[in-house]
Design a protein around this motif. Structure first.
Motif, PDB file in Angstrom:
ATOM      1  N   ARG A 190      69.536  29.098  18.620  1.00 41.90           N
ATOM      2  CA  ARG A 190      69.517  29.264  20.207  1.00 41.90           C
ATOM      3  C   ARG A 190      69.042  30.844  20.463  1.00 41.90           C
ATOM      4  N   ASN A 196      80.661  27.483  30.690  1.00 37.53           N
ATOM      5  CA  ASN A 196      80.808  26.161  29.593  1.00 37.53           C
ATOM      6  C   ASN A 196      80.162  25.263  30.172  1.00 37.53           C
ATOM      7  N   ILE A 227      75.885  25.260  22.468  1.00 37.74           N
ATOM      8  CA  ILE A 227      76.079  24.808  20.804  1.00 37.74           C
ATOM      9  C   ILE A 227      77.276  23.976  20.623  1.00 37.74           C
TER      10      ILE A 227
END
Ligand code: PMP
Length: 286
Positions: free
Chosen positions: A52, A186, A209
């Protein structure tokens, strides 16, 4: 204890690591970051975070200053030097210091600023809050349109956290066009009739992730996953809800805007996914 931090190739006491006032990260929030958890002294899903980071840098036309192996070596060195058993490693790459303030990007070849530091967090995995869950409020999502890039531009998420604090809850879920995008830091999920529902990947949300790993584990465990938008009302009527992030793992959400979700206690799906995630990720830690 004085932490040892990493700055542009050097391991330094935190008090001696200095960055220019002209740094693009400082003046323009022109930088990206990653946070990788450490459990038992090992890195959780390091490959995912590294991939990422590359994507975030590519999207902003920044050069990756290190190979994945070099990043891994720096992470491990910092974990070792700071004696981290449970906690996080924070990594930031900015477009560097052009020597003045200017909206235009600095000339190619301007070195990026690379900073990494550790945060010790004993009890990260055995967090007692996972047994009671988080309460959240909903707030408008007024962030920019490239939330898929993990930039250090975190003012609105910080404000959202403060709004949550002021409301006496744990976090805020961001709402755009009537639908939940994600939490302040989140990804957000609801569960209805054993079906896990979470917003599909797009520029509207960060491609978590932890999200990728948790959805993989859910599918492997024969749970149904539906990637689509959901509303706050749907969340209120859900059987359960939860969030995922690299440092909270899978955290049950038991209340939104004062309305209990399901029984108002952590649900079976969230609790099971947290166990599976922690077991599997500990096994695969590097
Ligand atoms: N969304 C946002 C806005 C975040 O800031 C984060 C964590 N940085 C996440 C989702 C979760 O991503 P990850 O699972 O990679 O920590």
């Amino acid at each position: 204890m004085t932490r040892t931090v990493y700055l542009n190739g050097d391991y330094l006491p935190e008090t001696e690591a200095k960055v220019s006032v002209f740094d693009r990260g400082f003046l323009m929030a022109d930088g990206v970051y990653e946070v990788t958890s450490v459990l038992g002294g090992k890195l959780i899903d390091f490959a995912g975070h590294c991939a990422r980071l590359q994507r975030s840098l590519d999207e902003l036309a920044m050069t990756n200053p290190h190979t994945p192996d070099e990043w891994l070596a720096i992470h491990r060195e910092l974990v070792a030097r700071n004696g981290i058993d449970e906690g996080m490693v924070y990594l930031q790459v900015t477009r560097g210091n052009p020597g003045d303030r200017d909206f235009a990007f600095p000339p190619a070849g301007t070195p990026p600023t690379v900073v990494l530091f550790t945060q010790a967090k004993a009890g990260l995995a055995d967090n007692p809050v996972a047994k009671t869950g988080w309460k959240v409020i909903s707030i408008p999502d007024i962030r920019w349109g490239r939330r898929d890039i993990k930039t250090v531009q975190l003012l609105y998420p910080s404000m959202g956290k403060m709004m949550a604090k002021a409301a006496g809850v744990d976090d805020a879920w961001l709402v755009e066009d009537g639908c939940v995008t994600e939490g302040t830091s989140n990804n957000a999920y609801i569960v209805k009739g054993n079906r896990i529902i979470t917003r599909a990947l797009s520029n509207d949300i960060l491609h978590g992730i932890t999200r990728a790993a948790v959805l993989r584990f859910a599918r492997e465990a024969q749970m149904e996953v539906e990637e689509r938008n959901f509303t706050v009302d749907e969340a209120k009527q859900a059987d359960e809800a939860f969030i995922t992030s690299a440092s909270a793992f899978v955290m049950p959400v038991v209340e939104i805007d004062g309305a209990a979700i399901g029984t108002g206690t952590p649900g079976n799906v969230a609790t099971r996914l947290r166990e599976i995630y922690l077991d599997e990720m500990r096994k695969a830690a590097v």
